[in-house]
Design a protein around this motif. Structure first.
Motif, PDB file in Angstrom:
ATOM      1  N   CYS A 407      36.741  25.144  36.042  1.00  0.00           N
ATOM      2  CA  CYS A 407      36.934  27.407  35.916  1.00  0.00           C
ATOM      3  C   CYS A 407      37.272  27.641  34.564  1.00  0.00           C
ATOM      4  CB  CYS A 407      38.100  27.264  37.013  1.00  0.00           C
ATOM      5  SG  CYS A 407      37.105  27.457  39.147  1.00  0.00           S
ATOM      6  N   THR A 408      38.144  26.608  33.840  1.00  0.00           N
ATOM      7  CA  THR A 408      38.530  27.483  32.815  1.00  0.00           C
ATOM      8  C   THR A 408      37.695  26.787  32.217  1.00  0.00           C
ATOM      9  OG1 THR A 408      40.768  26.388  33.270  1.00  0.00           O
ATOM     10  CG2 THR A 408      39.574  26.137  30.336  1.00  0.00           C
ATOM     11  N   VAL A 409      37.034  25.828  31.496  1.00  0.00           N
ATOM     12  CA  VAL A 409      35.803  25.757  30.608  1.00  0.00           C
ATOM     13  C   VAL A 409      34.503  26.936  31.041  1.00  0.00           C
ATOM     14  CG1 VAL A 409      33.548  24.431  29.803  1.00  0.00           C
ATOM     15  CG2 VAL A 409      36.216  23.853  30.520  1.00  0.00           C
ATOM     16  N   LEU A 410      34.577  27.293  32.150  1.00  0.00           N
ATOM     17  CA  LEU A 410      33.835  28.227  32.779  1.00  0.00           C
ATOM     18  C   LEU A 410      34.140  29.579  32.169  1.00  0.00           C
ATOM     19  CD1 LEU A 410      31.010  29.617  33.273  1.00  0.00           C
ATOM     20  CD2 LEU A 410      32.181  29.503  36.215  1.00  0.00           C
ATOM     21  N   CYS A 411      35.276  30.338  32.129  1.00  0.00           N
ATOM     22  CA  CYS A 411      36.180  31.177  31.724  1.00  0.00           C
ATOM     23  C   CYS A 411      36.235  31.233  30.213  1.00  0.00           C
ATOM     24  CB  CYS A 411      37.112  31.349  32.380  1.00  0.00           C
ATOM     25  SG  CYS A 411      36.675  31.810  33.956  1.00  0.00           S
ATOM     26  N   ALA A 412      36.522  29.898  29.437  1.00  0.00           N
ATOM     27  CA  ALA A 412      36.543  29.640  27.890  1.00  0.00           C
ATOM     28  C   ALA A 412      35.098  30.172  27.268  1.00  0.00           C
ATOM     29  CB  ALA A 412      36.895  28.376  27.672  1.00  0.00           C
ATOM     30  N   THR A 440      44.781  31.916  22.520  1.00  0.00           N
ATOM     31  CA  THR A 440      44.698  32.299  23.028  1.00  0.00           C
ATOM     32  C   THR A 440      45.069  33.201  24.251  1.00  0.00           C
ATOM     33  OG1 THR A 440      46.353  32.998  20.970  1.00  0.00           O
ATOM     34  CG2 THR A 440      47.256  34.464  22.750  1.00  0.00           C
ATOM     35  N   ILE A 441      43.817  33.637  24.250  1.00  0.00           N
ATOM     36  CA  ILE A 441      43.227  34.531  25.330  1.00  0.00           C
ATOM     37  C   ILE A 441      42.815  33.856  26.841  1.00  0.00           C
ATOM     38  CG2 ILE A 441      41.616  36.065  26.871  1.00  0.00           C
ATOM     39  CD1 ILE A 441      41.509  37.453  24.145  1.00  0.00           C
ATOM     40  N   VAL A 442      42.186  32.574  26.062  1.00  0.00           N
ATOM     41  CA  VAL A 442      41.617  31.338  26.922  1.00  0.00           C
ATOM     42  C   VAL A 442      43.293  30.727  27.740  1.00  0.00           C
ATOM     43  CG1 VAL A 442      41.033  29.205  27.368  1.00  0.00           C
ATOM     44  CG2 VAL A 442      39.290  31.111  26.138  1.00  0.00           C
ATOM     45  N   ASP A 443      44.285  30.514  27.110  1.00  0.00           N
ATOM     46  CA  ASP A 443      45.176  29.633  27.200  1.00  0.00           C
ATOM     47  C   ASP A 443      46.209  30.294  28.487  1.00  0.00           C
ATOM     48  OD1 ASP A 443      45.426  27.639  25.489  1.00  0.00           O
ATOM     49  OD2 ASP A 443      46.945  28.580  23.886  1.00  0.00           O
ATOM     50  N   ALA A 444      45.999  31.586  28.473  1.00  0.00           N
ATOM     51  CA  ALA A 444      46.971  32.388  29.464  1.00  0.00           C
ATOM     52  C   ALA A 444      45.850  32.609  30.812  1.00  0.00           C
ATOM     53  CB  ALA A 444      46.551  33.697  29.393  1.00  0.00           C
ATOM     54  N   ILE A 445      44.460  32.834  30.599  1.00  0.00           N
ATOM     55  CA  ILE A 445      43.182  32.267  32.136  1.00  0.00           C
ATOM     56  C   ILE A 445      43.934  31.065  32.222  1.00  0.00           C
ATOM     57  CG2 ILE A 445      41.001  32.277  32.611  1.00  0.00           C
ATOM     58  CD1 ILE A 445      40.025  34.488  30.225  1.00  0.00           C
ATOM     59  N   SER A 446      43.419  29.911  31.569  1.00  0.00           N
ATOM     60  CA  SER A 446      44.050  28.379  31.631  1.00  0.00           C
ATOM     61  C   SER A 446      44.985  28.351  33.005  1.00  0.00           C
ATOM     62  CB  SER A 446      43.532  27.605  31.216  1.00  0.00           C
ATOM     63  OG  SER A 446      44.339  27.346  30.093  1.00  0.00           O
ATOM     64  N   LEU A 447      46.380  28.500  32.558  1.00  0.00           N
ATOM     65  CA  LEU A 447      47.214  28.802  33.751  1.00  0.00           C
ATOM     66  C   LEU A 447      47.003  29.655  34.678  1.00  0.00           C
ATOM     67  CD1 LEU A 447      50.131  29.316  30.921  1.00  0.00           C
ATOM     68  CD2 LEU A 447      49.449  26.849  32.244  1.00  0.00           C
ATOM     69  N   LEU A 448      46.688  30.544  34.521  1.00  0.00           N
ATOM     70  CA  LEU A 448      46.739  31.638  35.764  1.00  0.00           C
ATOM     71  C   LEU A 448      45.569  30.788  36.818  1.00  0.00           C
ATOM     72  CD1 LEU A 448      46.277  35.074  34.181  1.00  0.00           C
ATOM     73  CD2 LEU A 448      48.023  33.957  35.715  1.00  0.00           C
ATOM     74  N   ILE A 449      44.646  29.899  36.461  1.00  0.00           N
ATOM     75  CA  ILE A 449      43.570  29.694  36.914  1.00  0.00           C
ATOM     76  C   ILE A 449      44.283  28.136  37.864  1.00  0.00           C
ATOM     77  CG2 ILE A 449      41.425  28.189  37.051  1.00  0.00           C
ATOM     78  CD1 ILE A 449      40.356  29.771  35.313  1.00  0.00           C
ATOM     79  N   TYR A 450      45.353  26.923  36.880  1.00  0.00           N
ATOM     80  CA  TYR A 450      45.196  26.393  37.069  1.00  0.00           C
ATOM     81  C   TYR A 450      47.096  26.359  38.517  1.00  0.00           C
ATOM     82  CZ  TYR A 450      47.723  21.658  35.709  1.00  0.00           C
ATOM     83  OH  TYR A 450      48.242  20.493  36.495  1.00  0.00           O
TER      84      TYR A 450
END
Length: 460
Positions: A407-412, A440-450
């Motif tokens: 999911c992180t790769v897809l969002c990134a 910076t944006i992707v870091d926040a998104i990846s944590l939320l997904i995690y």
């Protein structure tokens, strides 16, 4: 240019030896076979010996070397010149090179340059300086060959022989009327292969690609590259020919624009000076604004971690994989953004291509995400659990990590490909939406997904 560094070093030793023994005739013979750019590169290594080396060169070669020097060396030479020497150099320079020098020099040096330029040159310099920075008018030269459509080939060749030595190029000649409106162009090849009594009107090319004085200089440079021209005519709003832009100036523009984009993509304010010529405080000012912005924005990442502090306390093993997930997401976003930014700069991608770009990146993201997750699952089970005997790495934990990876790769990828196009659409430079900002944006998104996967799978 020198092919080998040892060749350059050996030549510098010979120059220093000739200067020390005052063998100026030998030094002159040593320099004459070299290209102007190579001589300029050698001069930059000689510091206070530059004026002496410069005076050994013939006028035309000296002017070419002067253009190749950076602004600091040019200023040193101008201050060392007598009035006669300065006028001789200025007389040999093409107008656009003179304008470039004037733009770089301090006011007192500019005043002296203008004082020793002839009235026509001084008028042309002032006219070019009125055009906005980064416009076609600011990099054009007014030194070109113009012809009338009623001339014969014989008349045209006579005019080229008479006026050509003072022009930057004679490869392309431009046909104008009495009001200086651009009617056509023709190459020197066409003239040489035509009969002497042929009329210019009958042999000129009327399908002309031209640019206007206020067009962006980067777009002009890309037009020269696209069509393979050696020069482009510059016209005003009434189609009057006011100058030309040559390919060497276009190459300089593209180099400057690429450097500027690279600096923006690295979260720095653009600088117009070479790295070693830029002062410490100037470098600080170029870097600190984005560093402050990114530092403040990164606090959101910390806030997300704090929000899920209880979940991390219940499954501490999750903490160990946060950097890996954030870095992978940031790298994926950077890959997509750099590819799209480059496509935008080459006019390969427009905002209208947004859906096509997104669909492509989704498919790439799925393949990359699955491959990374599979490799990561093998690593978790074989290395972390079996080799390092970390019993906290269980199948559910691995499922959380691998699901987050996909999911992180897809969002990134989606963030990386859309932000540059959106920036371009609303008038910002797409290069700003590069690695640091997207990371910076992707870091926040990846944590939320995690943490969402951790809550769902581990019941935290």
């Amino acid at each position: 240019m020198f092919e080998l560094e040892n060749e350059r070093t050996e030549l510098l030793k010979k120059i220093e030896d000739d200067l020390e023994r005052k063998q100026y005739a030998h030094l002159r013979d040593l320099l004459l076979p070299l290209e102007a750019a190579d001589i300029a590169a050698l001069c930059e290594e000689m510091d206070d010996k530059v004026p002496l080396m410069f005076r050994l060169l013939p006028k035309e070669l000296a002017a070419e070397v002067f253009v190749e020097l950076d602004s600091d060396e040019q200023e040193i030479l101008i201050r060392s010149f007598s009035n006669t020497e300065l006028k001789e150099v200025l007389d040999e320079l093409y107008l656009d090179d003179t304008v470039d020098i004037v733009e770089e020099m301090p006011a007192i040096v500019v005043k002296r340059i203008l004082q020793h330029s002839d009235p026509d040159t001084r008028k042309s310099i002032n006219e070019i300086l009125k055009y906005p920075d980064d416009s076609a008018g600011s990099i054009m030269t007014t030194e070109f060959v113009d012809l009338k459509e009623t001339m014969t080939v014989e008349d045209a060749l006579k005019r080229i022989r008479r006026t050509g030595p003072d022009k930057e190029t004679i490869n392309i000649c431009y046909v104008i009327d009495d009001g200086r409106h651009l009617l056509g162009l023709l190459s020197i090849r066409t003239l040489l292969l035509s009969e002497e009594d042929d009329v210019i009107h009958d042999i000129m090319q009327t399908n002309i690609i031209s640019v206007q004085t206020l067009d962006d200089q980067e777009a002009v440079a890309r037009s020269l590259s696209k069509y393979g021209f050696l020069a482009l005519p510059v016209v005003d709003q009434e189609n009057r020919l006011v100058g030309i832009i040559t390919v060497d100036d276009a190459m300089d523009v593209l180099q400057e624009e690429v450097t500027e984009d690279i600096e923006k993509m690295a979260a720095m304010l653009p600088s117009d000076k070479p790295y070693l010529k830029t002062g410490i405080f100037e470098t600080f000012k170029a870097r600190i604004p984005w560093l402050l912005l990114l530092m403040i924005s990164a606090t959101f990442t910390g806030q997300i971690i704090s929000t899920f502090e209880n979940a991390l306390a219940a499954a501490t093993i999750l903490t160990a994989y946060i950097p890996m997930l954030m870095d992978t997401g940031g790298n994926c976003g950077s890959q997509a953004s750099v590819s799209v930014i480059r496509g935008i700069s080459l006019n390969e991608i427009e905002f209208s291509d947004l859906l096509q770009v997104i669909w492509k990146e989704i498919r790439v993201a799925v393949i990359c995400g699955v491959a990374l997750s599979a490799a990561n699952f093998v690593k978790l089970m074989l290395v972390d659990r079996l080799l390092f005997h970390n019993q906290l790495v269980t199948i559910p934990v691995a499922a959380v990590i691998c699901s987050t990876m996909v999911c992180t790769v897809l969002c990134a990828k989606l963030v990386g490909c859309t932000l540059p196009l959106l920036a371009k659409k609303i008038g910002f430079d797409p290069a700003v939406m590069a690695s640091p900002f997207i990371t910076t944006i992707v870091d926040a998104i990846s944590l939320l997904i995690y943490f969402q996967f951790a809550s769902a799978i581990l019941g935290l």
